[in-house]
Motif scaffolding. Structure first.
Motif, PDB file in Angstrom:
ATOM      1  N   LEU A  30       0.830  -1.185   0.000  1.00 14.41           N
ATOM      2  CA  LEU A  30       0.000   0.000   0.000  1.00 14.41           C
ATOM      3  C   LEU A  30       0.866   1.236   0.000  1.00 14.41           C
ATOM      4  O   LEU A  30       1.975   1.234   0.520  1.00 14.41           O
ATOM      5  CB  LEU A  30      -0.901  -0.003   1.242  1.00 14.41           C
ATOM      6  CG  LEU A  30      -1.937  -1.125   1.271  1.00 14.41           C
ATOM      7  CD1 LEU A  30      -2.709  -1.066   2.559  1.00 14.41           C
ATOM      8  CD2 LEU A  30      -2.877  -1.008   0.078  1.00 14.41           C
TER       9      LEU A  30
ATOM     10  N   TYR B   5      -8.986  -1.126  -0.853  1.00 14.90           N
ATOM     11  CA  TYR B   5      -7.566  -1.314  -1.152  1.00 14.90           C
ATOM     12  C   TYR B   5      -7.379  -1.926  -2.539  1.00 14.90           C
ATOM     13  O   TYR B   5      -6.505  -1.511  -3.309  1.00 14.90           O
ATOM     14  CB  TYR B   5      -6.918  -2.216  -0.093  1.00 14.90           C
ATOM     15  CG  TYR B   5      -6.958  -1.644   1.302  1.00 14.90           C
ATOM     16  CD1 TYR B   5      -6.733  -0.291   1.530  1.00 14.90           C
ATOM     17  CD2 TYR B   5      -7.232  -2.457   2.398  1.00 14.90           C
ATOM     18  CE1 TYR B   5      -6.773   0.241   2.802  1.00 14.90           C
ATOM     19  CE2 TYR B   5      -7.272  -1.937   3.681  1.00 14.90           C
ATOM     20  CZ  TYR B   5      -7.045  -0.577   3.878  1.00 14.90           C
ATOM     21  OH  TYR B   5      -7.087  -0.064   5.144  1.00 14.90           O
TER      22      TYR B   5
ATOM     23  N   LYS C  75      -9.923   7.244   0.707  1.00 16.51           N
ATOM     24  CA  LYS C  75     -10.318   6.323   1.768  1.00 16.51           C
ATOM     25  C   LYS C  75     -11.471   6.905   2.584  1.00 16.51           C
ATOM     26  O   LYS C  75     -12.450   6.208   2.880  1.00 16.51           O
ATOM     27  CB  LYS C  75      -9.118   6.037   2.667  1.00 16.51           C
ATOM     28  CG  LYS C  75      -9.425   5.067   3.803  1.00 16.51           C
ATOM     29  CD  LYS C  75      -8.185   4.846   4.660  1.00 16.51           C
ATOM     30  CE  LYS C  75      -8.485   3.941   5.837  1.00 16.51           C
ATOM     31  NZ  LYS C  75      -7.276   3.745   6.698  1.00 16.51           N
TER      32      LYS C  75
END
Length: 205
Positions: A2, A155, A121
């Motif tokens: 990530l 994700y 997010k």
């Protein structure tokens, strides 16, 4: 992996020896210039000016090593204050400038990427909670969250959407590191030559 790198705080520390072992090839380590004679006052001023451009922190005047700082709050990468010796050769200057430019490029990329990651997010969490008829914060003021399975969807989507960007980043990263390694080799050979070449003695009159 990530894009958000785990941050670690802490005070500034001298990191030259550790970073050289990690970054410089054995050839460069073997022929690194011994010792660290202090240059004139102008050399210290140049080091302080270069350091202040990164974070406002200045290594001690007598420092003659690179300094590694705490993680940047935007990129989560540790910036380096590069030592500028008074007797820096044009080739050494080229290497240092290439490393500095690469560091700035890397910092900027991850600062932008982490900002995008955090923004998207929050938007994803807000949209999922809204679809469930929930608020961002509960009645007690606690921030609402999604479970791991729901966040896995975000994700996966984020990485898929940024796949090409990361591919270009990795390509440029390897190109830059190859160039830096190439110049490190040239600097090492230059230092070897300076040690081995005969020194001309001044003729007595």
């Amino acid at each position: 992996a990530l894009p958000c790198v785990a941050a670690a705080g802490g005070r500034w520390m001298v990191g030259f020896r550790a970073s050289r072992r990690a970054l410089l090839p054995p050839l460069c380590r073997a022929f690194a210039r011994p010792g660290c004679p202090l240059g004139p006052e102008r050399g210290a001023e140049r080091r302080e000016a270069a350091a202040s451009r990164v974070s406002g922190f200045c290594p001690p005047r007598k420092s003659c090593r690179d300094w590694i700082g705490p993680p940047d709050k935007h990129s989560n990468l540790r910036p380096i204050h590069f030592y500028i010796p008074e007797s820096e050769s044009p080739l050494e200057q080229k290497l240092r400038q290439l490393r500095q430019e690469t560091q700035e490029w890397n910092q900027q990329f991850w600062a932008n990427q982490n900002l995008t990651f955090r923004k998207e997010k929050e938007e994803f969490i807000h949209s999922r909670l809204k679809a469930k008829g929930l608020e961002l914060r509960s009645g007690s003021g606690q921030k609402a969250t999604l479970d791991a399975e729901e966040m896995a969807d975000f994700y996966k989507e984020f990485l898929s959407k940024n796949f090409q960007k990361h591919m270009y980043y990795n390509r440029d990263w390897y190109k830059r590191n190859f160039a830096i390694t190439f110049f490190m080799g040239k600097v090492a050979l230059e230092r070897v030559w300076n040690k081995l070449r005969p020194k001309h003695k001044k003729s007595s009159t």
